[in-house]
Design a protein around this motif. Structure first.
Motif, PDB file in Angstrom:
ATOM      1  N   ALA A 102       2.608   6.759 -12.685  1.00 41.59           N
ATOM      2  CA  ALA A 102       2.060   7.803 -11.823  1.00 41.59           C
ATOM      3  C   ALA A 102       1.523   7.172 -10.539  1.00 41.59           C
ATOM      4  CB  ALA A 102       0.946   8.543 -12.554  1.00 41.59           C
ATOM      5  N   LEU A 103       1.473   7.951  -9.487  1.00 43.47           N
ATOM      6  CA  LEU A 103       0.962   7.449  -8.207  1.00 43.47           C
ATOM      7  C   LEU A 103      -0.475   6.959  -8.360  1.00 43.47           C
ATOM      8  CD1 LEU A 103       2.395  10.272  -5.897  1.00 43.47           C
ATOM      9  CD2 LEU A 103       3.359   7.994  -6.327  1.00 43.47           C
ATOM     10  N   GLU A 104      -1.240   7.683  -9.133  1.00 40.13           N
ATOM     11  CA  GLU A 104      -2.635   7.317  -9.396  1.00 40.13           C
ATOM     12  C   GLU A 104      -2.730   5.954 -10.083  1.00 40.13           C
ATOM     13  OE1 GLU A 104      -5.743   8.791 -12.741  1.00 40.13           O
ATOM     14  OE2 GLU A 104      -4.908  10.375 -11.469  1.00 40.13           O
ATOM     15  N   GLU A 105      -1.828   5.693 -11.025  1.00 36.23           N
ATOM     16  CA  GLU A 105      -1.819   4.409 -11.726  1.00 36.23           C
ATOM     17  C   GLU A 105      -1.526   3.257 -10.779  1.00 36.23           C
ATOM     18  OE1 GLU A 105      -0.072   4.346 -15.929  1.00 36.23           O
ATOM     19  OE2 GLU A 105       0.963   6.049 -15.012  1.00 36.23           O
ATOM     20  N   ASN A 215       0.293  11.834   4.827  1.00 33.34           N
ATOM     21  CA  ASN A 215      -0.652  11.867   3.713  1.00 33.34           C
ATOM     22  C   ASN A 215       0.027  11.432   2.405  1.00 33.34           C
ATOM     23  OD1 ASN A 215      -3.067  12.292   2.424  1.00 33.34           O
ATOM     24  ND2 ASN A 215      -2.893  14.513   2.360  1.00 33.34           N
ATOM     25  N   PHE A 216       0.405  10.152   2.316  1.00 32.98           N
ATOM     26  CA  PHE A 216       1.048   9.610   1.120  1.00 32.98           C
ATOM     27  C   PHE A 216      -0.011   9.306   0.056  1.00 32.98           C
ATOM     28  CE2 PHE A 216       4.090   8.603   4.437  1.00 32.98           C
ATOM     29  CZ  PHE A 216       5.323   8.820   3.826  1.00 32.98           C
ATOM     30  N   ALA A 217       0.126   9.900  -1.125  1.00 37.81           N
ATOM     31  CA  ALA A 217      -0.854   9.689  -2.191  1.00 37.81           C
ATOM     32  C   ALA A 217      -0.930   8.232  -2.633  1.00 37.81           C
ATOM     33  CB  ALA A 217      -0.523  10.582  -3.392  1.00 37.81           C
ATOM     34  N   VAL A 218       0.188   7.519  -2.609  1.00 39.53           N
ATOM     35  CA  VAL A 218       0.217   6.145  -3.107  1.00 39.53           C
ATOM     36  C   VAL A 218      -0.498   5.175  -2.166  1.00 39.53           C
ATOM     37  CG1 VAL A 218       2.372   5.336  -2.029  1.00 39.53           C
ATOM     38  CG2 VAL A 218       1.756   4.555  -4.340  1.00 39.53           C
ATOM     39  N   LEU A 219      -0.842   5.619  -0.967  1.00 35.79           N
ATOM     40  CA  LEU A 219      -1.516   4.755   0.008  1.00 35.79           C
ATOM     41  C   LEU A 219      -3.021   4.978   0.051  1.00 35.79           C
ATOM     42  CD1 LEU A 219       0.964   4.982   3.051  1.00 35.79           C
ATOM     43  CD2 LEU A 219       0.946   3.324   1.165  1.00 35.79           C
ATOM     44  N   LYS A 220      -3.563   5.710  -0.925  1.00 39.26           N
ATOM     45  CA  LYS A 220      -4.950   6.151  -0.825  1.00 39.26           C
ATOM     46  C   LYS A 220      -5.980   5.263  -1.511  1.00 39.26           C
ATOM     47  CE  LYS A 220      -4.009  10.980   0.189  1.00 39.26           C
ATOM     48  NZ  LYS A 220      -4.197  12.397  -0.186  1.00 39.26           N
ATOM     49  N   ALA A 221      -5.707   3.981  -1.653  1.00 41.64           N
ATOM     50  CA  ALA A 221      -6.753   3.061  -2.118  1.00 41.64           C
ATOM     51  C   ALA A 221      -7.730   2.876  -0.963  1.00 41.64           C
ATOM     52  CB  ALA A 221      -6.147   1.724  -2.521  1.00 41.64           C
ATOM     53  N   PRO A 222      -8.999   3.266  -1.130  1.00 40.93           N
ATOM     54  CA  PRO A 222      -9.928   3.226   0.002  1.00 40.93           C
ATOM     55  C   PRO A 222     -10.342   1.828   0.413  1.00 40.93           C
ATOM     56  CG  PRO A 222     -11.077   3.856  -1.998  1.00 40.93           C
ATOM     57  CD  PRO A 222      -9.615   3.819  -2.348  1.00 40.93           C
ATOM     58  N   ASP A 223     -10.084   0.828  -0.426  1.00 37.80           N
ATOM     59  CA  ASP A 223     -10.547  -0.527  -0.137  1.00 37.80           C
ATOM     60  C   ASP A 223      -9.423  -1.554  -0.077  1.00 37.80           C
ATOM     61  OD1 ASP A 223     -10.018  -0.133  -2.779  1.00 37.80           O
ATOM     62  OD2 ASP A 223     -11.874  -0.998  -3.544  1.00 37.80           O
TER      63      ASP A 223
END
Length: 270
Positions: A102-105, A215-223
Motif C-alpha cells: 500500500a502507498l501508506e506502507e 498531490n502524490f500520496a506516496v510522496l507524503k513523508a513529512p520528514d
C-alpha cells in the motif's frame, strides 16, 4: 571529527595555557599520554528506492504486454546495486520482489528506516499517449498542471488493488499522509528533483516540461525529501520499446544512480 568538536577543542586550548596548566616538563610528566581518538566515520547516506506497483497491481501495461511493476523493480534493484558498489551509499528497497504494498506502507517503511532521500520509480501510462521521456515530480497540494494532476490521481488509486480504504486508516497515519508541512523537506525535494532532471537530461530523453508537481500520496513523508521519477511511459510505443529492453534499463539505472549520488553530496543533503 565533526566541525563543532574541532571548534570546542580550539577554544579550550588557549584557556588551558592561560591557566598555567599546559606548559613545562612537570605538566607533561603529570599528564599521562592518552591514545589518539579514532576518527568518527560518517554514516553513509541512506536512499530508499520504491519500485512502483507490484503483486496484484501491475501498474501500466504497454501495447506489447510490458508490465510497469516488472520494469520498476528491475531498474530500482540496479540503482540500489550501483549506489552501494560504486557510490558508497546505503540503499534499501520498499519491495524486493513481486508483492503488493500500500502507498501508506511505502511511506512508513521510508520513515522507519530514517532515509535521507526517497525515490519512487515508475513507468506509468500518461494522460497523453504521445508523451514520452523521463520526468520527475514533487509533492504539492496544487498540481503544477493537468498532466501532473491526472497522473497523481491515477497513481493514488493503486491501493484499490489491495482492497484498502484510506478512510478506515488510523487517524495518526492519515494525518501523516495529508501533512504538507516541513519546509526543509519540501525544499530538499525540489533541489533533488531539479538536479536529477538536469543531470539525467544529459544522457536520457526528457518529457516536455520534465519537472512537475501534484498531490502524490506516496510522496507524503513529512520528514523525508521525496521525488517520484517517471522513467518513461509504457503508454508510448517508443518508450515501451526502450523500457522492455534490459540493456536500455541498465543505462537508465546507471544515469539515475549517478545523479542520486550527486544529489546527496550537495546542500541541503551534505
Amino acid at each position: 571529527m565533526e566541525r563543532r568538536r574541532l571548534l570546542r577543542l580550539a577554544m579550550t586550548v588557549p584557556l588551558v595555557a592561560a591557566a598555567g596548566l599546559g606548559g613545562g616538563a612537570a605538566a607533561e610528566a603529570a599528564e599521562p599520554q592518552r591514545p589518539a581518538a579514532k576518527p568518527v566515520q560518517a554514516k553513509p547516506r541512506l536512499i530508499m528506492l520504491d519500485p512502483g506497483h507490484g503483486g496484484a497491481d501491475p501498474g501500466a501495461i504497454g501495447t506489447r504486454g510490458t508490465q510497469e511493476k516488472d520494469v520498476t523493480l528491475d531498474i530500482a534493484q540496479e540503482i540500489a546495486r550501483l549506489l552501494t558498489a560504486r557510490h558508497r551509499l546505503a540503499a534499501k528497497l520498499t519491495r524486493r520482489d513481486d508483492r503488493f504494498l500500500a502507498l501508506e506502507e511505502r511511506v512508513d517503511l521510508t520513515r522507519k528506516a530514517g532515509a535521507d532521500l526517497f525515490i519512487s520509480i515508475h513507468a506509468d501510462s500518461a494522460p497523453n499517449h504521445d508523451a514520452r521521456g523521463l520526468s520527475a515530480y514533487t509533492l504539492s497540494d496544487q498540481a503544477s498542471d493537468s498532466f501532473a494532476s491526472k497522473l497523481a490521481a491515477q497513481e493514488n488509486k493503486a491501493d484499490r488493488f489491495g482492497g484498502i480504504d484510506l478512510k478506515a486508516a488510523k487517524p495518526a497515519v492519515r494525518d501523516i499522509l495529508l501533512d504538507l508541512t516541513a519546509r526543509h523537506t519540501k525544499h530538499a525535494a525540489l533541489v533533488a528533483r531539479q538536479a536529477l532532471v538536469k543531470g539525467a537530461g544529459k544522457d536520457l530523453r526528457l518529457l516536455d516540461n520534465p519537472m512537475r508537481s501534484a498531490n502524490f500520496a506516496v510522496l507524503k513523508a513529512p520528514d523525508v525529501p521525496s521525488v517520484l521519477v517517471e522513467t518513461g511511459f509504457l503508454s508510448n510505443p517508443q518508450d515501451e520499446e526502450v523500457l522492455r529492453d534490459v540493456q536500455a534499463r541498465r543505462v537508465v539505472a546507471r544515469v539515475l544512480a549517478r545523479e542520486i549520488a550527486a544529489v546527496v553530496s550537495r546542500s541541503p543533503f551534505a
